[in-house]
Design a protein around this motif. Structure first.
Motif, mmCIF file in Angstrom:
data_model
loop_
_atom_site.group_PDB
_atom_site.id
_atom_site.type_symbol
_atom_site.label_atom_id
_atom_site.label_comp_id
_atom_site.label_asym_id
_atom_site.label_seq_id
_atom_site.Cartn_x
_atom_site.Cartn_y
_atom_site.Cartn_z
ATOM 1 N N GLN A 33 23.663 -18.047 -23.232
ATOM 2 C CA GLN A 33 23.031 -18.777 -24.327
ATOM 3 C C GLN A 33 23.276 -20.279 -24.263
ATOM 4 N N HIS A 37 17.162 -20.428 -23.570
ATOM 5 C CA HIS A 37 16.653 -20.435 -24.941
ATOM 6 C C HIS A 37 15.300 -19.761 -25.018
ATOM 7 N N CYS A 38 15.148 -18.872 -26.002
ATOM 8 C CA CYS A 38 13.859 -18.228 -26.220
ATOM 9 C C CYS A 38 13.521 -18.360 -27.707
ATOM 10 N N LYS A 39 12.444 -17.709 -28.095
ATOM 11 C CA LYS A 39 11.973 -17.843 -29.466
ATOM 12 C C LYS A 39 13.082 -17.482 -30.461
ATOM 13 N N ASN A 40 13.410 -18.376 -31.338
ATOM 14 C CA ASN A 40 14.456 -18.209 -32.358
ATOM 15 C C ASN A 40 15.852 -17.932 -31.781
ATOM 16 N N ASP A 41 15.947 -17.922 -30.446
ATOM 17 C CA ASP A 41 17.212 -17.591 -29.774
ATOM 18 C C ASP A 41 17.781 -16.246 -30.206
ATOM 19 N N GLU A 42 16.882 -15.322 -30.540
ATOM 20 C CA GLU A 42 17.347 -13.992 -30.935
ATOM 21 C C GLU A 42 17.391 -13.084 -29.714
ATOM 22 N N HIS A 49 13.404 -10.950 -22.603
ATOM 23 C CA HIS A 49 13.114 -12.168 -23.365
ATOM 24 C C HIS A 49 12.520 -13.211 -22.451
#
Ligand code: GTP
Ligand code: MG
Length: 443
Positions: A33, A37-42, A49
């Motif tokens: 992390q 980084h991806c959408k909303n970092d979820e 992802h």
């Protein structure tokens, strides 16, 4: 559980559409992390992802990332995999970036070692995985696959279970020391140990076949000069590998090449014709021919069928008397003069007659033609060595019938540990390290 987090490129180095960089360890997600980084970092476990992986300042790689939360991963630890675009340079760049965060480069086989330590795979399965990675021929692959199937584990577990049962019986006997009971227990022990011995022998028998499947069958062409050894080598290979002339002593050094037949690798070695000579180079070549003989599993003794046998032939026959020999009577397109042999094949390198038959006979000689890969329990070299030692221990116990139950108990414990070395159910650090160091990086 191991403390540090490791990383490596898990796909082969070279050109490919994608490459995978894999991390394993408690802090895998934490490190991932920092750069991904991806959408909303979820991040959800076991979901792909799509996102951006930060490389140098302002430079990104768009890639896929998957997170496996412990214990549901290959290693049994937290694992993160980045699926990036192919190419050595990019994969190396991603790897460097992760290393710069403080993640350690994985040693060869370390992922699988962790999988073993965390109870995800048994030791023999890990070895089978090494085999799959390195498998060259079809049969070799099947051999590995049947090992991964865990048949050997099953058999060994069974044997260990039997020994444990005997140990329990001895314990009971020790608690109630009674003369008749002791004799009864001993009789029972020996009966069971005989069964263990025959099982061990059965596994050992297939081990030989297993060696051929992995390393191939070494076949040496020997004979005096000009009988057609090189011509036969070329005919077997289907192309002109070895030089052929009508001059005696053409082949001066050993020439080797492998081919596959029925899924088995056959390593052919053409050697210098053996004869009395004063030529220095030729003499060296002949010495080498003799050495090659030692390593041969099958010897093709080539004779010229259109000639009477000579002194040289007789000399060669002495050299190979302890070997697995097929007599190849060549030049069958000419009139036969040489005497008949029990184990012979009449061939002609010139017309191609019976060349395929030689291949079939080679497999027969090493008893591979009937091998049923689905039925066999196969063992590799390390496992074979352990089994041979276990067999010695067994024979020793069976030969010492007058010992006390105490002594038997001790000997059986040693035997139990010995069998356990195959599957790793003894927790011996040394064997574990030895096996995993054979892995290639990233596995
Ligand atoms: N008629 C006939 N001639 C053959 C046959 N096989 C080989 N020859 C000939 O025999 C000669 C020797 O053949 P090579 O294959 O070089 O023999 P070699 O045993 O390798 O000989 P060295 O390397 O000198 O030991 C050549 O002239 C070949 O063409 C065959 O089946 N029939
Ligand atoms: Mg030759």
């Amino acid at each position: 559980m191991e403390e540090d987090t490791i990383v490596s490129i898990s796909t082969p180095l070279g050109r490919g559409a994608i490459a995978i960089v894999r991390m394993s360890g408690k802090e895998s997600l934490f490190f991932a992390q920092k750069i991904f980084h991806c959408k909303n970092d979820e991040i959800v476990t076991r979901f792909l992802h799509f996102g951006r992986l930060e490389l140098d300042e302002g430079e990104f790689e768009e890639c896929l990332m998957v997170y496996f939360k412990a214990p549901f991963s290959y290693t049994g630890e937290d694992v993160v995999e980045f699926q990036i675009h192919g190419g050595v340079l990019l994969a190396q760049k991603v790897l460097d970036k992760i290393l710069s965060l403080g993640v350690r480069l994985a040693e060869p086989g370390e992922f699988s070692k962790r999988a073993f330590i965390n109870g995800k795979i048994t030791l023999d399965k890990a070895e089978a995985i090494i085999g799959e990675i390195n498998a060259e021929s079809e049969a070799e692959l099947k051999n590995s696959l049947s090992l991964t199937g865990g048949k050997l584990t099953q058999e060994i577990d069974n044997v260990q279970e039997n020994i444990k049962y005997l140990l329990a019986e001895i314990e009971v006997g020790l608690d109630y020391p009674d003369e008749t009971e002791e004799t009864q227990i001993k009789t029972n022990i020996f009966e069971k140990l005989e069964e263990v011995l025959s099982k061990t022998n059965k596994i050992l028998e297939t081990a030989q076949a297993s060696k051929f499947l992995t390393n191939g069958v070494n076949v040496a062409l020997v004979g005096k000069t000009n009988v057609g050894k090189s011509s036969i080598m070329n005919a077997l290979l289907g192309h002109e590998r070895s030089i052929v002339t009508d001059i005696k002593g053409t082949t001066r050094d050993s020439v080797s090449e492998s081919f596959h037949f029925s899924g088995i690798k056959i390593n052919l070695i053409d050697t210098a014709g053996i004869r009395q000579t004063t030529d220095t180079v030729e003499t060296l070549g002949i010495e080498k021919s003799k050495k090659m003989l030692e390593a041969a599993d099958v010897v093709l003794f080539v004779l010229d069928g259109s000639e009477k046998e000579s002194e040289d032939d007789k000399e060669i026959e002495k050299l190979i008397k302890d070997k697995n020999v097929l007599y190849i009577i060549n030049k069958s397109d000419k009139k036969r003069v040489a005497k008949k042999r029990a184990n012979e094949i009449e061939v002609s390198a010139l017309t191609g007659k019976n060349i395929e038959k030689i291949k079939e006979e080679i497999l027969k000689q090493v008893k591979l033609e009937k091998l049923d890969l689905n039925e066999s329990v196969l063992a590799n070299e390390r496992q074979t060595k352990i089994l041979l030692d276990a067999k010695d221990m067994l024979l020793k116990i069976l030969g010492s019938k007058n010992e006390t139950l105490d002594v038997f108990s001790m000997l059986l414990k040693e035997l139990w540990l010995q069998f356990g070395k195959i599957t790793g159910k003894t927790e011996n650090e040394d064997i574990i390290d030895l096996i995993f160091s054979k892995f290639c990086l990233g596995k």
